[in-house]
Design a protein around this motif. Structure first.
Motif, mmCIF file in Angstrom:
data_model
loop_
_atom_site.group_PDB
_atom_site.id
_atom_site.type_symbol
_atom_site.label_atom_id
_atom_site.label_comp_id
_atom_site.label_asym_id
_atom_site.label_seq_id
_atom_site.Cartn_x
_atom_site.Cartn_y
_atom_site.Cartn_z
ATOM 1 N N HIS A 230 0.531 -13.795 16.355
ATOM 2 C CA HIS A 230 -0.575 -13.991 15.536
ATOM 3 C C HIS A 230 -0.927 -13.084 14.322
ATOM 4 N N ILE A 231 -0.760 -11.624 14.722
ATOM 5 C CA ILE A 231 -0.836 -10.612 13.823
ATOM 6 C C ILE A 231 0.120 -10.778 12.616
ATOM 7 N N GLU A 232 1.526 -11.042 13.086
ATOM 8 C CA GLU A 232 2.451 -11.326 11.985
ATOM 9 C C GLU A 232 2.256 -12.318 11.170
ATOM 10 N N LYS A 233 1.642 -13.403 11.492
ATOM 11 C CA LYS A 233 1.251 -14.757 10.721
ATOM 12 C C LYS A 233 0.378 -14.126 9.678
ATOM 13 N N THR A 234 -0.596 -13.445 10.276
ATOM 14 C CA THR A 234 -1.798 -12.844 9.522
ATOM 15 C C THR A 234 -1.278 -11.972 8.387
ATOM 16 N N VAL A 235 -0.443 -11.203 8.887
ATOM 17 C CA VAL A 235 0.151 -10.259 7.674
ATOM 18 C C VAL A 235 0.862 -10.947 6.324
ATOM 19 N N GLU A 236 1.361 -12.183 6.601
ATOM 20 C CA GLU A 236 1.851 -13.008 5.750
ATOM 21 C C GLU A 236 0.832 -13.388 4.705
ATOM 22 N N GLN A 237 -0.590 -13.402 5.211
ATOM 23 C CA GLN A 237 -1.593 -13.884 4.244
ATOM 24 C C GLN A 237 -2.717 -13.045 4.299
ATOM 25 N N ILE A 238 -2.248 -11.626 4.151
ATOM 26 C CA ILE A 238 -3.236 -10.597 4.224
ATOM 27 C C ILE A 238 -4.094 -10.417 3.122
ATOM 28 N N ASN A 239 -5.362 -10.188 3.444
ATOM 29 C CA ASN A 239 -6.212 -9.960 2.254
ATOM 30 C C ASN A 239 -6.491 -8.337 2.000
ATOM 31 N N LEU A 240 -6.046 -7.727 1.172
ATOM 32 C CA LEU A 240 -5.961 -6.339 0.884
ATOM 33 C C LEU A 240 -7.295 -5.867 0.894
ATOM 34 N N PRO A 241 -8.388 -6.233 0.137
ATOM 35 C CA PRO A 241 -9.690 -5.745 -0.120
ATOM 36 C C PRO A 241 -10.283 -5.944 1.314
ATOM 37 N N SER A 242 -9.977 -6.902 2.144
ATOM 38 C CA SER A 242 -10.506 -6.912 3.541
ATOM 39 C C SER A 242 -9.922 -5.430 4.557
ATOM 40 N N LEU A 243 -8.782 -5.511 4.440
ATOM 41 C CA LEU A 243 -7.893 -4.462 5.186
ATOM 42 C C LEU A 243 -8.481 -2.963 4.465
ATOM 43 N N ILE A 244 -8.509 -2.970 3.489
ATOM 44 C CA ILE A 244 -8.953 -1.625 2.777
ATOM 45 C C ILE A 244 -10.305 -1.128 3.574
ATOM 46 N N LEU A 245 -11.340 -2.131 3.493
ATOM 47 C CA LEU A 245 -12.514 -2.052 3.760
ATOM 48 C C LEU A 245 -12.724 -1.526 5.110
ATOM 49 N N GLY A 246 -11.989 -2.444 6.069
ATOM 50 C CA GLY A 246 -11.643 -2.199 7.429
ATOM 51 C C GLY A 246 -11.253 -0.907 7.793
ATOM 52 N N ILE A 247 -10.242 -0.372 7.091
ATOM 53 C CA ILE A 247 -9.589 0.913 7.496
ATOM 54 C C ILE A 247 -10.374 2.027 6.889
ATOM 55 N N VAL A 248 -11.082 1.920 6.072
ATOM 56 C CA VAL A 248 -12.003 2.919 5.338
ATOM 57 C C VAL A 248 -13.121 2.846 6.407
ATOM 58 N N SER A 249 -13.494 1.741 6.787
ATOM 59 C CA SER A 249 -14.565 1.887 7.935
ATOM 60 C C SER A 249 -14.166 2.884 9.349
ATOM 61 N N ILE A 250 -13.276 2.393 9.710
ATOM 62 C CA ILE A 250 -12.543 3.048 10.834
ATOM 63 C C ILE A 250 -12.281 4.407 10.768
ATOM 64 N N VAL A 251 -12.044 4.875 9.560
ATOM 65 C CA VAL A 251 -11.791 6.322 9.190
ATOM 66 C C VAL A 251 -13.153 6.980 9.134
ATOM 67 N N ILE A 252 -14.153 6.363 8.658
ATOM 68 C CA ILE A 252 -15.672 6.783 8.591
ATOM 69 C C ILE A 252 -16.140 6.991 9.989
ATOM 70 N N LEU A 253 -15.929 6.146 10.722
ATOM 71 C CA LEU A 253 -16.490 6.052 12.007
ATOM 72 C C LEU A 253 -15.734 7.279 12.881
ATOM 73 N N LEU A 254 -14.468 7.246 13.164
ATOM 74 C CA LEU A 254 -13.791 8.100 13.686
ATOM 75 C C LEU A 254 -14.244 9.637 13.186
ATOM 76 N N GLY A 255 -14.335 9.882 11.926
ATOM 77 C CA GLY A 255 -14.850 11.082 11.585
ATOM 78 C C GLY A 255 -16.039 11.532 12.000
ATOM 79 N N ALA A 256 -17.044 10.441 11.811
ATOM 80 C CA ALA A 256 -18.455 10.787 12.411
ATOM 81 C C ALA A 256 -18.651 11.073 13.818
ATOM 82 N N LYS A 257 -17.549 10.348 14.699
ATOM 83 C CA LYS A 257 -17.681 10.879 16.114
ATOM 84 C C LYS A 257 -17.153 12.355 16.414
ATOM 85 N N LYS A 258 -16.317 12.828 15.311
ATOM 86 C CA LYS A 258 -16.249 14.020 15.400
ATOM 87 C C LYS A 258 -17.160 15.155 15.094
#
Length: 714
Positions: A165-193
């Motif tokens: 399912h991940i492989e199929k999603t990659v074929e139709q990836i939405n870059l703005p969505s991925l960027i927003l998600g990754i930035v959010s994870i980085v902020i959350l992990l940084g805040a935890k530390k």
């Protein structure tokens, strides 16, 4: 167990903190519950319904101060797949009617488990299995969530289906969505530390809602949650006639087993980590109560949530006030404040879930097991992989099987050792771990550190038979760790005793509790007691065999071993004839610990009010650590004290000679004791002193130089 167990003696100062944490849990539950309810085949809003009464009822019955209940991945996925097997379309009216029936019977099964005390199942699951199970579940949920970061939908199934399912999603990836998600994870992990107690998840959700209003998020292809109509759920008893009883009973049983196992495993993991106790049986009842209410509001089965509990732990929730707050605020939200839900960006909410789960994945445990116990590491990985590839149900079954395998492996290959004497000590020591321990001539002392039964009786027998020598006259079993025997072991003991008697060898079983004697009589080998083969202690057995102190020790073989060891220049500290107790305890850090112990003794001397009245025996009695030192060991520490005499203050300089005289007197006593009990070791003692001075010259040349100068002055 009363309702609201975790809120007894509640501290009012924690109220505001718990309420804020509860609001965070409620907010995080919105995307999780809505997503998993859709996986279960019912509309997203039912996930919110399942986050009101079920979580409140669980909180009232639970004995865990921190565990959070709610709509979760494993039960939702099982129900969703069951609907497909029943040819019921996801989201249909039929699904809306059938899912509550399944939930109701899940609750019935959980009540049955409660009555059967099935919670004891967790006692048979080891920490590696539990850690692997939790890691497998968390990894599965993370993989389910990853496609949502890329603008897709949540995955379902096991590892291969999720990766596909991940492989199929990659074929139709939405870059703005991925960027927003990754930035959010980085902020959350940084805040935890940086600021672990700060509610960054709430800030991220609020920021996401604002971004949806001020930025063209939809034009960029970034998904938001579906809008939810306001209103509380209506209660109704599920129609039990809609589904075949055979079918629903089978499906609900598998779901109930998963809920019980996953919840109890995760709860016990958090309880162990945070130092509190659980009532496993009460937790099953709490799960049943939560699922009954879930069936009445039309929701899918509910389960303990690792991700939300991890977040509760992160923000320091102290009691189930957190769950009550989450449930009540969710009800308030449903009553009239659902409008903002449609503005929440899916990538941000997904990032919150993933960041919470990353804290629960037991990577640190896997690393630790890999370093200290490869067998347990493999068990950890097997449990984790089982969940990933086969799903939760098979993961639970395989986990239980692995736990039993671990027990069997441990029992069939127990720790055991042959024991001997360390000169100057009273106990009996492992010959394989103590360089200064020697076997008593003609005597075998064997310790078996496990209960004796059919699976390890052969190991027991073979160890004894392989240890016999031409001159063996006595065999003594140290049975202090044997608390029970079965009939196979009893027959084996009888055969061993009979074989020893034929060979003219006296055979004894010693050091065990009286209950073992009762078992021997019950199993038909009580005659060994009458025949004198059972003695209370090893010493009693030795005396009965006519072997008295001072014992003749088998020195030559040990000397060969020591000579071989000394031929290696790279030996670690514990193999250089240094202090036996220190070497056993500290390994490579032996020298440092010896020096520290010596400084401590010097400090004691400094603090003594009247050194003139101190005798050599008084020194020994004054220092607790000297009480168990053997002759060679004590001789070494005496020499080390001499090296540090100059550390005494100048005002005590006149006492130096007195202390040195005491040390010399003590050293003379050691030599006399060795000559009396083991004259064959006298030469060894002198050789040891020569080697000691050479080693000390390398370890502390400055101290040796000062000591020689001081000796000349004296």
């Amino acid at each position: 167990m009363t309702l609201g167990h975790t809120m007894k003696n509640y501290k009012k100062e924690n109220l505001m903190h718990d309420v804020i944490t509860g609001i965070i849990i409620m907010a995080v539950s919105i995307p999780i519950s809505m997503g998993y309810s859709q996986i279960a085949g019912i509309p997203a809003v039912y996930g919110l319904y399942g986050s009101v009464f079920p979580i409140i009822l669980f909180a009232l019955f639970s004995t865990s101060p921190q565990f959070i209940f709610g709509v979760d991945a494993a039960p939702a996925a099982l129900v969703g797949s069951a609907l497909l097997g029943m040819n019921i379309q996801s989201g249909s009216k039929e699904a809306l009617a059938v899912v509550p029936v399944i939930t109701f019977f899940v609750a019935v099964w959980l009540i049955a488990f409660y009555l059967m005390h099935a919670g004891k199942l967790v006692n048979y699951i080891s920490a590696p299995v539990m850690g692997g199970f939790i890691t497998g579940i968390c990894s599965t949920i993370i993989l389910m969530q990853v496609p949502k970061l890329m603008g897709g939908t949540a995955g379902t199934g096991e590892l291969l289906e999720l990766l596909e399912h991940i492989e199929k999603t990659v074929e139709q990836i939405n870059l703005p969505s991925l960027i927003l998600g990754i930035v959010s994870i980085v902020i959350l992990l940084g805040a935890k530390k940086i600021m672990p107690k700060f509610p960054m998840a709430v800030v991220m959700m609020a920021a996401g809602a604002v971004m949806t209003q001020v930025l063209p998020m939809k034009e960029w292809g970034i998904k938001t949650l579906d809008a939810v109509s306001p209103g509380l759920p209506r209660w109704s008893f599920p129609d039990l006639t809609l589904v075949s009883m055979d079918e629903v009973v089978t499906i609900s049983l598998s779901v109930a087993v998963v809920i019980m196992a996953e919840t109890l495993l995760a709860e016990n993991n958090f309880a162990f980590k945070n130092g509190y106790k659980l009532n496993d049986r009460q937790e099953i009842l709490a799960c049943a109560a939560g699922n009954i209410s879930a069936s009445f509001v039309g929701c899918c089965p509910v389960n303990g949530s690792i991700s939300r509990t991890s977040m509760n732990e992160q923000y320091g929730g102290t009691s189930q006030v957190v769950s009550l707050t989450a449930g009540i605020t969710m009800a308030v939200l449903l009553f009239g404040f659902t409008g903002f839900i449609g503005y929440l960006p899916v990538p941000v909410l997904t990032a919150i879930v993933i960041s919470a789960l990353m804290d629960v994945v037991e990577v640190h445990l896997a690393i630790r097991l890999y370093k200290v116990s490869r067998n347990e590491f493999y068990i950890f990985m097997a449990a984790c992989i089982s969940v990933l590839f086969l799903g939760t149900i098979y993961g639970v079954l395989i986990g239980i099987i692995l736990s039993f395998v671990a027990v069997i492996l441990k029992a069939t290959a127990p720790l055991r050792s042959f024991r001997g004497i360390i000169p100057g000590k009273e106990s009996y020591y492992d010959l394989g771990r103590n360089l200064h321990a020697y076997p008593i001539q003609h005597v075998i002392i064997y310790r078996f550190n496990e209960n004796l039964f059919f699976a390890n009786a052969k190991v027991f027998q073979e160890d004894l038979e392989n240890s016999l020598k031409e001159d063996t006259k006595v065999v003594i079993i140290d049975a202090s760790s044997i608390n029970s025997i079965d009939i196979t072991a009893a027959d084996r003991i009888e055969a061993i005793a009979s074989n020893m008697k034929r060979r003219g060898i006296q055979f004894y079983i010693t050091e065990h509790s009286s209950s073992l004697n009762e078992q021997m009589r019950t199993l038909g080998i009580g005659h060994l007691i009458k025949e004198g083969c059972v003695r209370r202690t090893i010493l009693a057995a030795l005396n009965d065999a006519g072997i008295h102190k001072p014992y003749n020790l088998e020195i030559p073989e040990s000397e060969k071993k020591l000579a071989e060891l000394r031929s290696h220049s790279h030996l670690p500290a514990e193999e250089e004839d240094t202090l036996e107790e220190f070497a056993w305890a500290f390994g490579e850090e032996t020298v440092q610990e010896l020096e520290q112990a010596t400084h401590t003794i010097i400090e004691h001397l400094h603090q003594m009010p009247d050194i003139e009245r101190l005798s050599d025996e008084g020194i020994k009695e004054h220092f607790e650590s000297w009480h168990t030192l053997g002759a060679l060991d004590e001789d070494e520490i005496l020499h080390r004290i001499e090296l540090h005499i100059d550390e005494l203050p100048e005002e005590m300089h006149k006492e130096h000679r007195h202390i040195v005289e005491l040390i010399e007197k003590r050293r003379t006593r050691i030599r006399e004791k060795v000559l009396e009990e083991h004259p064959e070791l006298a030469a060894r003692l002198e050789q040891n002193r020569i080697r000691l001075e050479k080693r000390l010259e390398k370890q502390n040349p400055e101290a040796m130089r000062k000591w020689r100068e001081w000796k000349k002055r004296e």
